[in-house]
Design a protein around this motif. Structure first.
Motif, PDB file in Angstrom:
ATOM      1  N   LEU A   9       1.112  -1.103  -0.039  1.00 51.71           N
ATOM      2  CA  LEU A   9       0.032  -0.037  -0.025  1.00 51.71           C
ATOM      3  C   LEU A   9       0.503   1.262  -0.115  1.00 51.71           C
ATOM      4  N   LEU A  10       0.350   2.516  -0.562  1.00 49.33           N
ATOM      5  CA  LEU A  10       0.895   4.058  -0.514  1.00 49.33           C
ATOM      6  C   LEU A  10       2.204   3.470  -0.830  1.00 49.33           C
ATOM      7  N   GLY A  11       2.425   2.820  -1.323  1.00 45.28           N
ATOM      8  CA  GLY A  11       4.051   2.806  -2.332  1.00 45.28           C
ATOM      9  C   GLY A  11       5.421   2.602  -1.717  1.00 45.28           C
ATOM     10  N   THR A  12       4.871   1.258  -1.302  1.00 46.43           N
ATOM     11  CA  THR A  12       5.478   0.257   0.090  1.00 46.43           C
ATOM     12  C   THR A  12       5.887  -0.939  -0.938  1.00 46.43           C
ATOM     13  N   GLU A  13       6.481  -1.962  -0.427  1.00 46.43           N
ATOM     14  CA  GLU A  13       7.322  -3.329  -1.045  1.00 46.43           C
ATOM     15  C   GLU A  13       7.714  -3.973   0.054  1.00 46.43           C
ATOM     16  N   ALA A  14       7.525  -5.153  -0.265  1.00 51.23           N
ATOM     17  CA  ALA A  14       7.198  -6.557   1.383  1.00 51.23           C
ATOM     18  C   ALA A  14       8.904  -6.971   0.541  1.00 51.23           C
ATOM     19  N   ARG A  15       9.623  -6.742   1.861  1.00 51.33           N
ATOM     20  CA  ARG A  15      11.028  -7.764   1.366  1.00 51.33           C
ATOM     21  C   ARG A  15      11.685  -8.698   2.454  1.00 51.33           C
ATOM     22  N   GLY A  25      13.356 -11.935   8.001  1.00 49.18           N
ATOM     23  CA  GLY A  25      12.058 -11.678   8.598  1.00 49.18           C
ATOM     24  C   GLY A  25      11.603 -10.688   7.159  1.00 49.18           C
ATOM     25  N   ILE A  26       9.685 -10.036   7.107  1.00 50.52           N
ATOM     26  CA  ILE A  26      10.195  -9.637   6.164  1.00 50.52           C
ATOM     27  C   ILE A  26       9.532  -7.978   6.745  1.00 50.52           C
ATOM     28  N   ILE A  27      10.164  -7.354   5.814  1.00 51.92           N
ATOM     29  CA  ILE A  27       9.707  -5.776   6.270  1.00 51.92           C
ATOM     30  C   ILE A  27       8.762  -5.004   4.940  1.00 51.92           C
ATOM     31  N   LEU A  28       8.327  -4.277   5.529  1.00 55.94           N
ATOM     32  CA  LEU A  28       8.191  -2.852   4.446  1.00 55.94           C
ATOM     33  C   LEU A  28       8.990  -1.805   4.073  1.00 55.94           C
ATOM     34  N   VAL A  29       9.270  -1.711   2.811  1.00 55.19           N
ATOM     35  CA  VAL A  29      10.008  -0.319   2.384  1.00 55.19           C
ATOM     36  C   VAL A  29       9.893   0.200   1.304  1.00 55.19           C
ATOM     37  N   LYS A  30      10.382   1.254   1.456  1.00 58.60           N
ATOM     38  CA  LYS A  30       9.541   2.188   0.265  1.00 58.60           C
ATOM     39  C   LYS A  30       9.969   1.662  -1.333  1.00 58.60           C
ATOM     40  N   LEU A  41      18.266  -1.499   6.178  1.00 55.18           N
ATOM     41  CA  LEU A  41      17.276  -0.725   8.051  1.00 55.18           C
ATOM     42  C   LEU A  41      17.112  -1.730   7.999  1.00 55.18           C
ATOM     43  N   ALA A  42      16.426  -3.745   8.403  1.00 58.98           N
ATOM     44  CA  ALA A  42      16.445  -4.173   9.254  1.00 58.98           C
ATOM     45  C   ALA A  42      17.936  -4.123   9.973  1.00 58.98           C
ATOM     46  N   ALA A  43      19.389  -4.039   9.960  1.00 56.70           N
ATOM     47  CA  ALA A  43      20.175  -4.253  11.010  1.00 56.70           C
ATOM     48  C   ALA A  43      19.859  -3.357  11.671  1.00 56.70           C
ATOM     49  N   LYS A  44      19.457  -2.188  11.241  1.00 58.60           N
ATOM     50  CA  LYS A  44      18.962  -0.690  12.097  1.00 58.60           C
ATOM     51  C   LYS A  44      17.790  -0.608  13.529  1.00 58.60           C
TER      52      LYS A  44
END
Length: 70
Positions: A9-15, A25-30, A41-44
């Motif tokens: 949604l809103l210009g994001t992607e699941a990575r 894991g799975i995170i949402l990013v731009k 970002l995941a490490a942060k």
């Protein structure tokens, strides 16, 4: 998860990312963010966990981390 990013949604992607301990894991990013930056970002996020902070604080003080801290 497939190798292709999934539109969100809103210009994001699941990575799919790999955390510093080797877990995944799975995170949402731009949308369009390079995979290297998604992994950073995941490490942060991983480093900012309360458990990680407790472990670093304990080792800096020369003592064992509290129970439950990794």
């Amino acid at each position: 998860m497939s190798e292709q990013p999934k539109p969100g949604l809103l210009g994001t992607e699941a990575r799919q990312v790999e955390f510093p301990d080797g877990s995944r894991g799975i995170i949402l990013v731009k949308a369009g963010l390079p995979q290297v930056e998604a992994d950073l970002l995941a490490a942060k996020v991983w480093a900012e966990r309360p458990e990680a902070v407790a472990c670093v604080d304990a080792s800096a003080a020369g003592r064992e981390p509290e129970s439950g801290a990794v």
